[in-house]
Design an enzyme around this catalytic site. Sequence first.
Site, short mmCIF file in Angstrom:
data_model
loop_
_atom_site.label_atom_id
_atom_site.label_comp_id
_atom_site.label_asym_id
_atom_site.label_seq_id
_atom_site.Cartn_x
_atom_site.Cartn_y
_atom_site.Cartn_z
N LYS A 193 19.95 11.88 -37.33
CA LYS A 193 19.14 13.02 -36.91
C LYS A 193 19.46 14.23 -37.78
O LYS A 193 20.35 14.20 -38.62
CB LYS A 193 19.41 13.34 -35.43
CG LYS A 193 18.91 12.26 -34.47
CD LYS A 193 17.40 12.18 -34.43
CE LYS A 193 16.89 11.16 -33.41
NZ LYS A 193 17.07 9.77 -33.88
N GLU A 239 23.06 6.32 -35.77
CA GLU A 239 22.02 7.23 -35.31
C GLU A 239 21.89 8.32 -36.38
O GLU A 239 22.89 8.87 -36.85
CB GLU A 239 22.39 7.85 -33.96
CG GLU A 239 21.32 8.74 -33.37
CD GLU A 239 20.06 7.98 -32.93
OE1 GLU A 239 19.07 8.66 -32.61
OE2 GLU A 239 20.08 6.74 -32.92
N ASP A 259 18.34 3.70 -35.58
CA ASP A 259 17.80 4.40 -36.74
C ASP A 259 18.16 3.72 -38.05
O ASP A 259 17.32 3.57 -38.94
CB ASP A 259 18.30 5.85 -36.78
CG ASP A 259 17.72 6.69 -35.66
OD1 ASP A 259 16.68 6.30 -35.09
OD2 ASP A 259 18.29 7.76 -35.36
#
Length: 241
Positions: free
Chosen positions: A106, A104, A73
């Site tokens: 999210k 990462e 990401d």
Amino acid sequence: MSMWSLSQLLSSLHEDIQQRLATVRKTFGHPGTKGDASENVWISMLDTYLPKRYQAAKAHVVDSLGNFSQQIDVVIFDRQYSPFIFTYENETIIPAESVYAVFEAKQTANAGLVTYAQEKVASVRKLHRTSLPIPHAGGTYPPKPLVPILGGLLTFESEWSPALGASFDRALSTDLGHGRLDIGCVAAHGHFSFDQTANRYNFTDGNKPATAFLFKLIAQLQFSGTVPMIDVEAYGQWLTK
């Protein structure tokens, strides 16, 4: 008398990130779109505030043996000494030697996401990296030691209560090897980092988490030094295959 307030400036930076992540959560219904938007918020912050020797992007990482990482990401990589970065059909490919950190990103932290992030980080750290001797006027310096690649997690919220408590610690501690997450931020609650000397995680609640995380990351990048001299010819061999 100056009308500037350093405290207010730092607070505003955090509030901007938190508000943008909150807006993403409320506005976008499709998980993929929401995820892309969250990544873009973090990438924008890092590109704005990190020193210009660094750049942040969503990318795959490749080594000179032809191995690729999973899609990451947020990759923080060198733009001062990296000889090449590939872009193909809007996909970015970065040589392993140029990478400083991978994250990462999210919306919400949970056990599944921590495991997923650890797998992503491990897919980068396991790649082969070259390091050539560095020429200078009197000869050559020996090859530089490889820069440790930082791994991390960036979210807006946490499913655990408390958000940065024992459950989060247990999830992070399941992989302290290739998948170790060294640093991260849960923007609505706090940030964390791994203390290698004590071999444990430190969690900090509140205290303008996005800004505190940014400062912690910059400090760790400073200690990382500079990426090694990449063996370009090791990548060039793929021209004949």
